[in-house]
Write a protein that holds these residues in place. Structure first.
Motif, PDB file in Angstrom:
ATOM      1  N   ASP A  70       0.820  -1.215   0.000  1.00 33.61           N
ATOM      2  CA  ASP A  70       0.000   0.000   0.000  1.00 33.61           C
ATOM      3  C   ASP A  70       0.856   1.268   0.000  1.00 33.61           C
ATOM      4  O   ASP A  70       0.490   2.264  -0.629  1.00 33.61           O
ATOM      5  CB  ASP A  70      -0.949   0.013   1.205  1.00 33.61           C
ATOM      6  CG  ASP A  70      -2.080  -0.988   1.062  1.00 33.61           C
ATOM      7  OD1 ASP A  70      -2.334  -1.441  -0.075  1.00 33.61           O
ATOM      8  OD2 ASP A  70      -2.711  -1.304   2.083  1.00 33.61           O
ATOM      9  N   ASP A  71       1.992   1.211   0.684  1.00 31.44           N
ATOM     10  CA  ASP A  71       2.884   2.366   0.686  1.00 31.44           C
ATOM     11  C   ASP A  71       3.469   2.611  -0.707  1.00 31.44           C
ATOM     12  O   ASP A  71       3.619   3.751  -1.133  1.00 31.44           O
ATOM     13  CB  ASP A  71       4.023   2.164   1.689  1.00 31.44           C
ATOM     14  CG  ASP A  71       3.539   2.187   3.135  1.00 31.44           C
ATOM     15  OD1 ASP A  71       2.394   2.640   3.384  1.00 31.44           O
ATOM     16  OD2 ASP A  71       4.307   1.750   4.009  1.00 31.44           O
ATOM     17  N   VAL A  72       3.778   1.536  -1.413  1.00 35.21           N
ATOM     18  CA  VAL A  72       4.301   1.659  -2.778  1.00 35.21           C
ATOM     19  C   VAL A  72       3.230   2.257  -3.685  1.00 35.21           C
ATOM     20  O   VAL A  72       3.515   3.146  -4.492  1.00 35.21           O
ATOM     21  CB  VAL A  72       4.780   0.297  -3.322  1.00 35.21           C
ATOM     22  CG1 VAL A  72       5.198   0.415  -4.790  1.00 35.21           C
ATOM     23  CG2 VAL A  72       5.925  -0.245  -2.492  1.00 35.21           C
ATOM     24  N   PHE A  73       1.988   1.800  -3.539  1.00 36.40           N
ATOM     25  CA  PHE A  73       0.894   2.328  -4.356  1.00 36.40           C
ATOM     26  C   PHE A  73       0.698   3.824  -4.104  1.00 36.40           C
ATOM     27  O   PHE A  73       0.526   4.605  -5.047  1.00 36.40           O
ATOM     28  CB  PHE A  73      -0.409   1.585  -4.082  1.00 36.40           C
ATOM     29  CG  PHE A  73      -0.357   0.110  -4.367  1.00 36.40           C
ATOM     30  CD1 PHE A  73       0.477  -0.427  -5.342  1.00 36.40           C
ATOM     31  CD2 PHE A  73      -1.146  -0.765  -3.640  1.00 36.40           C
ATOM     32  CE1 PHE A  73       0.528  -1.785  -5.595  1.00 36.40           C
ATOM     33  CE2 PHE A  73      -1.105  -2.131  -3.893  1.00 36.40           C
ATOM     34  CZ  PHE A  73      -0.268  -2.636  -4.864  1.00 36.40           C
ATOM     35  N   ALA A  74       0.735   4.225  -2.840  1.00 37.01           N
ATOM     36  CA  ALA A  74       0.552   5.637  -2.494  1.00 37.01           C
ATOM     37  C   ALA A  74       1.700   6.485  -3.045  1.00 37.01           C
ATOM     38  O   ALA A  74       1.474   7.578  -3.579  1.00 37.01           O
ATOM     39  CB  ALA A  74       0.446   5.797  -0.984  1.00 37.01           C
ATOM     40  N   SER A  75       2.917   5.973  -2.925  1.00 38.44           N
ATOM     41  CA  SER A  75       4.073   6.715  -3.428  1.00 38.44           C
ATOM     42  C   SER A  75       4.049   6.813  -4.953  1.00 38.44           C
ATOM     43  O   SER A  75       4.388   7.859  -5.523  1.00 38.44           O
ATOM     44  CB  SER A  75       5.357   6.042  -2.955  1.00 38.44           C
ATOM     45  OG  SER A  75       6.470   6.806  -3.278  1.00 38.44           O
ATOM     46  N   ALA A  76       3.655   5.739  -5.623  1.00 39.57           N
ATOM     47  CA  ALA A  76       3.526   5.766  -7.087  1.00 39.57           C
ATOM     48  C   ALA A  76       2.457   6.769  -7.513  1.00 39.57           C
ATOM     49  O   ALA A  76       2.630   7.489  -8.505  1.00 39.57           O
ATOM     50  CB  ALA A  76       3.196   4.375  -7.621  1.00 39.57           C
ATOM     51  N   ASN A  77       1.384   6.838  -6.757  1.00 40.11           N
ATOM     52  CA  ASN A  77       0.327   7.806  -7.053  1.00 40.11           C
ATOM     53  C   ASN A  77       0.847   9.239  -6.896  1.00 40.11           C
ATOM     54  O   ASN A  77       0.557  10.103  -7.728  1.00 40.11           O
ATOM     55  CB  ASN A  77      -0.880   7.563  -6.145  1.00 40.11           C
ATOM     56  CG  ASN A  77      -2.056   8.422  -6.510  1.00 40.11           C
ATOM     57  OD1 ASN A  77      -2.441   8.499  -7.665  1.00 40.11           O
ATOM     58  ND2 ASN A  77      -2.640   9.072  -5.522  1.00 40.11           N
ATOM     59  N   SER A  78       1.641   9.474  -5.853  1.00 39.43           N
ATOM     60  CA  SER A  78       2.229  10.803  -5.666  1.00 39.43           C
ATOM     61  C   SER A  78       3.145  11.172  -6.827  1.00 39.43           C
ATOM     62  O   SER A  78       3.126  12.314  -7.309  1.00 39.43           O
ATOM     63  CB  SER A  78       3.031  10.847  -4.360  1.00 39.43           C
ATOM     64  OG  SER A  78       2.188  10.705  -3.258  1.00 39.43           O
TER      65      SER A  78
END
Length: 146
Positions: A120-128
């Motif tokens: 989930d942290d990777v997904f959030a960072s990719a979204n940023s």
């Protein structure tokens, strides 16, 4: 022509961007053919569970980030004389710095992912990173239209 170039990058139409880049750069360059950062980032949810595929995706992301930065520098240098570009120079430089910072943050998140497997942290960072890419490209679009 610059506004069309930025619009094509913004729309992720790589073929058009590559053709326009060849027309704009003298001597011809191949800076823009792989500006598909957002499409590579969109593959993360599908590939994060397969380590070898995900490692290749990470390499692709790094290359795409490098291509985006090279393209921004190339377009800025080639079209710095446009009347609207100096007016937006500080904002463009600021957004480029934020893009680099967001890219580094994404890299740090990936390092943490391999230690704790928090996708989930990777997904959030990719979204940023995707959002910052959009912001940067939108600013180039506005600057090119004056």
């Amino acid at each position: 022509m610059l506004s069309f170039l930025v619009w094509a990058v913004f729309q992720d139409d790589v073929a058009i961007v590559a053709r326009r880049c060849a027309l704009l750069c003298s001597p011809p360059c191949s800076v823009l053919p792989n500006l598909d950062l957002k499409s590579i980032l969109s593959r993360i949810p599908l590939e994060i569970s397969d380590r070898s595929v995900f490692l290749q995706t990470i390499k692709d992301i790094a290359g795409a980030i490098r291509d985006v930065l090279e393209a921004i520098n190339s377009v800025s240098k080639a079209h710095g004389q446009l009347a609207s570009m100096p007016k937006y120079k500080k904002a463009l430089d600021r957004e480029k710095k934020v893009f680099v910072k967001t890219s580094r943050s994404f890299s740090d998140t990936l390092k943490k992912f391999f230690k704790d497997s928090r996708a989930d942290d990777v997904f959030a960072s990719a979204n940023s990173l995707c959002n910052q890419t959009n912001t940067l490209l939108q600013l180039f679009k506005v600057a090119s239209q004056g």
